[in-house]
Design a protein around this motif. Structure first.
Motif, PDB file in Angstrom:
ATOM      1  N   ALA A 116       0.809  -1.194   0.253  1.00 22.77           N
ATOM      2  CA  ALA A 116      -0.160  -0.002   0.090  1.00 22.77           C
ATOM      3  C   ALA A 116       0.967   1.340  -0.163  1.00 22.77           C
ATOM      4  O   ALA A 116       2.160   1.239   0.376  1.00 22.77           O
ATOM      5  N   GLY A 120      -4.761   4.832   5.780  1.00 22.71           N
ATOM      6  CA  GLY A 120      -5.952   4.635   5.675  1.00 22.71           C
ATOM      7  C   GLY A 120      -6.736   5.381   6.789  1.00 22.71           C
ATOM      8  O   GLY A 120      -6.143   6.619   7.150  1.00 22.71           O
ATOM      9  N   ARG A 130      -3.774   2.137   2.105  1.00 25.85           N
ATOM     10  CA  ARG A 130      -4.463   1.850   0.719  1.00 25.85           C
ATOM     11  C   ARG A 130      -3.516   1.928  -0.440  1.00 25.85           C
ATOM     12  O   ARG A 130      -2.262   2.667  -0.507  1.00 25.85           O
ATOM     13  N   ASN A 132      -4.348   3.346  -4.758  1.00 27.43           N
ATOM     14  CA  ASN A 132      -5.259   3.441  -5.732  1.00 27.43           C
ATOM     15  C   ASN A 132      -4.502   3.456  -7.256  1.00 27.43           C
ATOM     16  O   ASN A 132      -3.518   3.443  -7.284  1.00 27.43           O
ATOM     17  N   GLU A 173     -12.072   1.860  -8.461  1.00 30.59           N
ATOM     18  CA  GLU A 173     -12.163   2.094  -7.122  1.00 30.59           C
ATOM     19  C   GLU A 173     -11.807   3.645  -6.708  1.00 30.59           C
ATOM     20  O   GLU A 173     -11.982   4.199  -5.938  1.00 30.59           O
ATOM     21  N   GLU A 176     -10.309   6.704  -3.834  1.00 29.30           N
ATOM     22  CA  GLU A 176     -10.167   5.774  -2.605  1.00 29.30           C
ATOM     23  C   GLU A 176      -9.425   4.564  -2.603  1.00 29.30           C
ATOM     24  O   GLU A 176      -8.534   4.056  -1.810  1.00 29.30           O
ATOM     25  N   GLY A 177      -9.393   3.898  -3.861  1.00 29.42           N
ATOM     26  CA  GLY A 177      -8.535   2.903  -3.828  1.00 29.42           C
ATOM     27  C   GLY A 177      -9.332   1.732  -2.896  1.00 29.42           C
ATOM     28  O   GLY A 177     -10.132   1.538  -2.682  1.00 29.42           O
ATOM     29  N   LEU A 178      -8.314   0.726  -2.680  1.00 25.14           N
ATOM     30  CA  LEU A 178      -8.451  -0.286  -1.796  1.00 25.14           C
ATOM     31  C   LEU A 178      -7.409  -0.357  -0.800  1.00 25.14           C
ATOM     32  O   LEU A 178      -6.434  -0.161  -0.922  1.00 25.14           O
ATOM     33  N   SER A 179      -7.874  -1.061   0.217  1.00 26.09           N
ATOM     34  CA  SER A 179      -7.054  -1.153   1.352  1.00 26.09           C
ATOM     35  C   SER A 179      -5.972  -2.454   1.198  1.00 26.09           C
ATOM     36  O   SER A 179      -6.458  -3.155   0.228  1.00 26.09           O
ATOM     37  N   GLU A 182      -8.290  -5.461   1.376  1.00 21.69           N
ATOM     38  CA  GLU A 182      -9.034  -5.677   0.386  1.00 21.69           C
ATOM     39  C   GLU A 182      -8.395  -6.124  -0.782  1.00 21.69           C
ATOM     40  O   GLU A 182      -9.043  -6.900  -1.736  1.00 21.69           O
TER      41      GLU A 182
END
Length: 262
Positions: A116, A120, A130, A132, A173, A176-179, A182
């Motif tokens: 990441a 977050g 996160r 993105n 996404e 914000e994207g993904l963690s 996730e």
């Protein structure tokens, strides 16, 4: 300094998601760094019976050998070529050091993942960090080998071309994207990719696309593996929507997204 990477290496980075640079920093710097690291490890470098843990995590070293290793002329030239001049921030810390020891014990941290790049909701929660599609905050994933790493010495496993698949996962996404977690849970859905191993002599550096899927593995060799994995931080985000020339990091993302829209 002249461009250190040739056109074939640039294309390999775009297609495969990484390039290997031998002699990116000196073996003497690697040795000096290991001497510093051993002082923080609860084990004796000359007595393998004291190597009781499969991995010892160390972090954020700012001593001179680490800073010099991260800021050689060779690496600065490569950063300019892959990320863009004045886009990246010089490394002032070597980041996390997972020091891996020969062991039959499962270290519990060998799953496929993408690192990441921005915090977050809880900045102290690593798994909530996160990523993105614009790779906010991160220009490259980097693997610095501070010891010789063979096929037996727990080399990092890399899925060639997986950065292209991850870009497609991230596009819907938005900002914000993904963690971290996730995204990790979605990686099993991706197409099968050829696996490569990050091997090399001390002083070797792998410069990887920030979306590259990679994983640790159990150490089956004889001597501890010393590797750092600092990010190359950037100022802002990449512009993947603008027309015209772009960096290889941006080009890889744009190539992936354009193919998903065909």
């Amino acid at each position: 300094m002249y461009n250190i990477l040739n056109p074939q290496q640039i294309q390999s980075f775009i297609t495969d998601g990484f390039i290997r640079i031998d002699h990116a920093f000196s073996a003497d710097l690697a040795c000096a760094a290991r001497d510093i690291l051993w002082k923080d490890i609860p084990a004796n470098p000359d007595d393998s019976s004291t190597w009781t843990q499969p991995v010892v995590w160390l972090g954020m070293y700012t001593e001179e050998p680490f800073i010099q290793a991260a800021n050689t002329a060779i690496l600065h030239s490569a950063f300019d070529q892959l990320v863009g001049k004045e886009k990246w921030i010089p490394c002032r810390s070597m980041g996390a050091f997972p020091v891996r020891f020969p062991s039959e014990i499962d270290s519990g941290d060998t799953g496929w993942h993408v690192d990441a790049s921005f915090p977050g909701a809880d900045p102290h929660d690593f798994f909530a960090a996160r990523v993105n599609v614009y790779s906010k905050g991160r220009g490259l994933l980097m693997l610095f080998l501070f010891s010789d790493v063979s096929e037996l010495d727990a080399p990092t496993r890399i899925l060639k071309g997986s950065h292209l698949d991850v870009a497609k996962l991230l596009e819907p996404e938005g900002e914000e994207g993904l963690s971290f977690m996730e995204l990790a849970k979605k990686l099993a859905e991706l197409p099968k990719r050829e696996e490569a191993l990050a091997i090399g002599k001390a002083g070797t550096v792998y410069l990887c696309h920030p979306f590259l899927v990679h994983a640790a593995q159990r150490h089956c060799g004889l001597t501890p593996k010393f590797m750092a994995q600092p990010p190359l931080l950037i100022r802002g985000t990449f512009d993947i929507n603008r027309a015209g020339p772009c960096s290889p990091v941006e080009e890889a993302i744009r190539t992936a997204l354009s193919s998903s829209h065909i």
